[in-house]
Scaffold this motif. Sequence first.
Motif, PDB file in Angstrom:
ATOM      1  N   UNK A 184      23.635 -72.150 -51.944  1.00 46.65           N
ATOM      2  CA  UNK A 184      22.938 -70.882 -52.159  1.00 46.65           C
ATOM      3  C   UNK A 184      21.812 -71.050 -53.176  1.00 46.65           C
ATOM      4  N   UNK A 185      22.088 -71.810 -54.225  1.00 46.26           N
ATOM      5  CA  UNK A 185      21.064 -72.044 -55.247  1.00 46.26           C
ATOM      6  C   UNK A 185      19.913 -72.884 -54.689  1.00 46.26           C
ATOM      7  N   UNK A 190      14.254 -73.222 -52.290  1.00 44.47           N
ATOM      8  CA  UNK A 190      13.413 -73.711 -51.193  1.00 44.47           C
ATOM      9  C   UNK A 190      12.832 -72.608 -50.308  1.00 44.47           C
ATOM     10  N   UNK A 191      13.534 -71.516 -50.138  1.00 45.90           N
ATOM     11  CA  UNK A 191      13.047 -70.486 -49.219  1.00 45.90           C
ATOM     12  C   UNK A 191      11.666 -69.958 -49.596  1.00 45.90           C
ATOM     13  N   UNK A 224      16.038 -71.850 -43.293  1.00 42.88           N
ATOM     14  CA  UNK A 224      14.666 -72.160 -43.702  1.00 42.88           C
ATOM     15  C   UNK A 224      13.788 -72.081 -42.449  1.00 42.88           C
ATOM     16  N   UNK A 225      13.239 -70.918 -42.150  1.00 39.93           N
ATOM     17  CA  UNK A 225      12.540 -70.712 -40.868  1.00 39.93           C
ATOM     18  C   UNK A 225      11.254 -71.510 -40.717  1.00 39.93           C
ATOM     19  N   UNK A 226      10.696 -72.006 -41.801  1.00 40.41           N
ATOM     20  CA  UNK A 226       9.430 -72.740 -41.707  1.00 40.41           C
ATOM     21  C   UNK A 226       9.621 -74.205 -41.359  1.00 40.41           C
ATOM     22  N   UNK A 484       8.846 -66.695 -57.490  1.00 40.75           N
ATOM     23  CA  UNK A 484      10.165 -66.149 -57.810  1.00 40.75           C
ATOM     24  C   UNK A 484      10.909 -65.820 -56.527  1.00 40.75           C
ATOM     25  N   UNK A 485      12.132 -66.296 -56.446  1.00 33.70           N
ATOM     26  CA  UNK A 485      12.923 -66.015 -55.254  1.00 33.70           C
ATOM     27  C   UNK A 485      13.546 -64.633 -55.350  1.00 33.70           C
TER      28      UNK A 485
END
Length: 485
Positions: A184-185, A190-191, A224-226, A484-485
């Motif tokens: 999760x971290x 990365x997202x 991670x959709x990219x 910032x996530x």
Amino acid sequence: MIVDRIPLKPLWAPSRAFVEQSNLKKFQNWLFVKKGLYFRDYHDLWDWSVTDLEDFWESIWQFNDVKSHSMYWDVLVNSKKDFTAIQWFRGASISYAEHIFRHKNANRPALLYQSEREPLREFSWRELEKQVTAVAAYLRLSGVNAGDRVAAVLPNCPQAVVAFLATNSIGAVWSICSPKMNTTDILDRFHPIEPKILFVADGYFQNGKSFDKSAAMKDLMGKLPTLKKTILLPYLSPTAQITRTETWSEVVTTPAHTLEFTPVPFEHPLWILYSSEANGKSKAITHSVGGCLLEHLKIFALHQNVKPGDRFFWHSNTGTLPWNFSIAAMLSGATPLLYEGAVNYPNLNILWELTEKAKINHFGGNTAYFTACKGENLNLQGYRFNQLQSISSTDATLSPEVFEWIYQKVKKDVWLISLNSNVEIGSSFVGGCPTLPVYSGETQCRLLGYKLEAYDKKSATASKELGEVLLSQPMPSMPLSHFKS
């Protein structure tokens, strides 16, 4: 902070030969010959470095023979309205990885590597260049362009260094996390940066046990959709598989002949580091190619006295600044030692044993490790440490008791450096100086180019008393941006 001090007996003082042969002394001699500048001592040199910023940083560029593929027309473009809008070396186009590879040498290894399950081995420059060339070709064929993000969840192993150098060689932006982190971290980090390529390992070893991360990595990929492609390093098992991945062995056999470097502007992103905020979220901090190049050439050559052929070992996990430092030491011609394992397995002697066996010149660890060694009164009588020149503590300043333990139990004639690595600048504000003595419980100096001062909160003026520590002048390694996530 640095204050006027009552003279005390130092724990260590550099010999005349050590001072004269230091890179810092060579830099001062170069300044005298090339620019007619003479400085009585380090403090005079520091004062000039924060007073004439343009001349100082251009001197770092020139002394280290930085290669630019285009001429810069300004050293510093100053914006009085916005401190962060300052531009350095406008017009320059450079490559971080190219400056590492100019130290390639068939007579010494590029990397050293050991893990809890693998013995110490060498990784040649020929092997490194071959793999970096292939991985870079693979990234290009996969549609990765300058500015695209490449992420990794890898242990501290040669493949992680290869992946970084390949990423940087094509102008892409690097970011790495340790597989020991919670998934999760990792996703929180990365997202937001939208990676196009992901390198993952199937797991890691710690304290003699294996930890399978295959399912966690598969889950990460799906969130991670990219992502365009994921490359699997079978670290735990050579037969490991994760669906929708390509293997490391396939990638490093990509047909390629010559390692090419894509030059990028000075302020182009190099890598993304992370710090934790009070709410537990990660703050992504992007550093520039040029800022890191100049800062790392400065800190490792002048403040750490790293020279071509030296062996450099700072214990770290991937995803921490000391890991980036291990790669950065290659800019000064050092051979880094990568160790993937716990500091206390099978016991606290493991890092000292490795330092002795690998004939390390510069050894670094965090404050907690050295404090633990002192707490156990570790027996190091069997080690000679003939090659060991410096020991660096890479977190908070060591206590006087730990300073004294190192000089009593490790080595009397060793240069002990206490620095506070700072992810915001990708370096440290304070650290070592090879021409100054070492005093118990103290950091030697403010680093060159950093006007760090304590300010009185009431009067907002510089003070020699305890106060708010502020940086009052810009430097090239200021972060480019925050996500910032």
